[in-house]
Enzyme design. Structure first.
Site, PDB file in Angstrom:
ATOM      1  N   GLY A  30       0.823  -1.204   0.000  1.00 36.71           N
ATOM      2  CA  GLY A  30       0.000   0.000   0.000  1.00 36.71           C
ATOM      3  C   GLY A  30       0.853   1.249   0.000  1.00 36.71           C
TER       4      GLY A  30
ATOM      5  N   GLY B 232       2.968   1.438   3.324  1.00 35.28           N
ATOM      6  CA  GLY B 232       3.943   0.360   3.332  1.00 35.28           C
ATOM      7  C   GLY B 232       5.015   0.537   2.277  1.00 35.28           C
TER       8      GLY B 232
ATOM      9  N   TYR C  47     -14.975   2.631   9.370  1.00 35.54           N
ATOM     10  CA  TYR C  47     -13.510   2.581   9.384  1.00 35.54           C
ATOM     11  C   TYR C  47     -12.971   3.068  10.728  1.00 35.54           C
ATOM     12  CZ  TYR C  47      -8.695   3.645   7.904  1.00 35.54           C
ATOM     13  OH  TYR C  47      -7.326   3.707   7.798  1.00 35.54           O
TER      14      TYR C  47
ATOM     15  N   TRP D  45     -16.386  19.587  -4.049  1.00 35.76           N
ATOM     16  CA  TRP D  45     -17.472  19.160  -3.164  1.00 35.76           C
ATOM     17  C   TRP D  45     -17.609  20.133  -1.997  1.00 35.76           C
ATOM     18  CZ3 TRP D  45     -18.420  13.291  -2.128  1.00 35.76           C
ATOM     19  CH2 TRP D  45     -18.649  12.644  -3.350  1.00 35.76           C
TER      20      TRP D  45
ATOM     21  N   ARG E 168      -8.230  20.718   6.133  1.00 34.64           N
ATOM     22  CA  ARG E 168      -7.593  19.422   6.277  1.00 34.64           C
ATOM     23  C   ARG E 168      -6.080  19.576   6.428  1.00 34.64           C
ATOM     24  NH1 ARG E 168     -11.954  18.350   7.203  1.00 34.64           N
ATOM     25  NH2 ARG E 168     -13.370  16.790   6.296  1.00 34.64           N
TER      26      ARG E 168
END
Length: 315
Positions: free
Chosen positions: A18, A21, A140, A207, A214
Site C-alpha cells: 500500500g 507500506g 472505518y 465538493w 484538512r
C-alpha cells in the site's frame, strides 16, 4: 545512509504494497531492518489461523501494522460494512497474533478519523471516544479505535509488550491511489486536474463550499517517523498524533494542485455534496516533545506526487 548503519533485526510490515507500506520499504532507514512484507497472496490477514501461524513462524522483532481497507468519502459511504468488518478482522488478527507469539514490539497505525466529529481542534489524543464519530467514515473509525484500544489493553496487562499506536493525519504521496472514485482528496484532485488539462476543460467542481480544513502530510515523512519510532520504542509515547501541525482549506489544496499540474481553469462549488468534518487538525505537542517534525512542504510534496502519477501513467 552509510554502510555502517546498524542492523536492528526483522520487521514484519503488514500492508507493504500500500501507499504507507511502500513508502516505508523505499525509505533509506528501511536498510536498518530485514523487512518481511507478505502480499495478500502469501498471507491473507483476514484468515485468523494463517495470520497467527505466519507471525509464530517468522518471529519478527517488531511488527508495523499498516494494512487495511482504505478509501475516500465515496467509498466509505458506499461500503460501511466492509470498512468496519474487514479492518476490524485484520486489526484483531495481527495484534492478537502478535500477542500469542509474544512479539515484543508493535507500531499500530491508526487515523485521525478516530476523533469525534465535534472534537475541538487541534485534536488531542485524549479526545478519543468523547463524542459521536463523523458519519461518513464511522465504520472505518470504529475498526481503528478497536485496534488502538486492543494495543492499550495488551500493554496494560503485559507492560513488557510495547504495542503502541501512531495516529497520522491525512496522507498523500508516492504509491497513492489516483482513482477519483476510490482515493482520498489530494490524489483524486491531481488526477482530475490532469485529465481536465489534457481534455481542455476549464471548470472543475469542488465538493461543498471548499472551506473545510484538512491537514495532509507527505507519506515519505510518515515513513521516516515510523522507522525512527521502530528504532527506539521505549521513547515513543503509547499514543501519538503524527502531523504537520497546520492545515489548509480544501480550496487551497485544489489551487496548489492546479499550480503543480499546470491547469488554469476555475473552480465551482457543488453544495449538494458532503464535505465531512469542517476541520481535522492534529495537536502535535507529543510529537514535538518526541523531537520530530515532517520535512516536506505542500508544494514539494504535490510536485513529487504528480511526478509519480505521470510515471505511472506512462508505464
Amino acid at each position: 545512509m552509510s554502510a555502517a548503519a546498524p542492523h536492528r533485526g526483522t520487521l514484519l510490515l503488514t500492508g507493504g504494497s500500500g501507499m504507507v507500506g511502500s513508502n516505508i520499504r523505499e525509505h533509506p532507514r528501511a536498510a536498518e531492518w530485514t523487512i518481511l512484507a507478505p502480499g495478500s497472496r502469501e498471507l491473507d490477514l483476514t484468515d485468523t489461523a494463517a495470520t497467527y501461524d505466519y507471525i509464530q513462524r517468522t518471529q519478527p522483532d517488531i511488527i508495523v501494522h499498516a494494512a487495511g481497507k482504505v478509501g475516500g468519502i465515496q467509498m466509505n459511504m458506499a461500503n460501511p460494512v466492509d470498512f468496519l468488518d474487514v479492518n476490524a478482522v485484520i486489526g484483531r488478527n495481527v495484534i492478537m497474533g502478535a500477542r500469542a507469539a509474544k512479539i515484543p514490539q508493535m507500531i499500530n497505525l491508526a487515523s485521525t478519523c478516530i476523533y469525534p466529529r465535534a472534537a475541538p481542534n487541534p485534536l488531542v489524543e485524549d479526545a478519543m471516544l468523547t463524542g459521536p464519530l463523523e458519519p461518513t467514515n464511522e465504520g472505518y473509525s470504529l475498526a481503528k479505535i478497536m485496534a488502538l484500544r486492543l494495543c492499550q489493553y495488551i500493554r496494560a496487562e503485559t507492560p513488557e509488550l510495547l504495542y503502541k499506536t501512531l495516529i497520522p493525519c491525512n496522507l498523500y504521496g508516492r504509491h497513492d491511489t489516483f482513482d477519483p472514485a476510490a482515493s482520498h482528496m489530494v490524489p483524486a484532485v491531481i488526477a482530475k486536474l490532469h485529465a481536465a488539462r489534457e481534455a481542455g476543460i476549464d471548470t472543475m467542481d469542488i465538493w461543498g463550499d471548499g472551506t473545510a480544513r484538512r491537514e495532509f502530510m507527505y507519506a515519505r515523512d510518515l515513513a521516516g517517523a515510523v522507522l525512527r519510532a521502530a528504532a527506539d520504542m521505549e521513547a515513543l509515547p503509547d499514543l501519538m498524533n503524527i502531523g504537520v501541525g497546520h492545515d489548509h482549506s480544501v480550496t487551497d489544496y485544489y489551487n496548489a494542485a492546479a499550480k503543480v499540474v499546470g491547469w488554469q481553469g476555475s473552480f465551482e462549488h457543488d453544495l449538494s455534496k458532503p464535505t465531512g468534518m469542517k476541520q481535522k487538525l492534529c495537536d502535535t505537542t507529543r510529537q514535538t516533545d518526541w523531537g520530530w517534525q515532517p520535512q516536506t512542504s505542500l508544494h514539494d510534496g504535490m510536485a513529487l506526487t504528480y511526478q509519480f502519477f505521470l510515471e505511472r501513467q506512462s508505464a
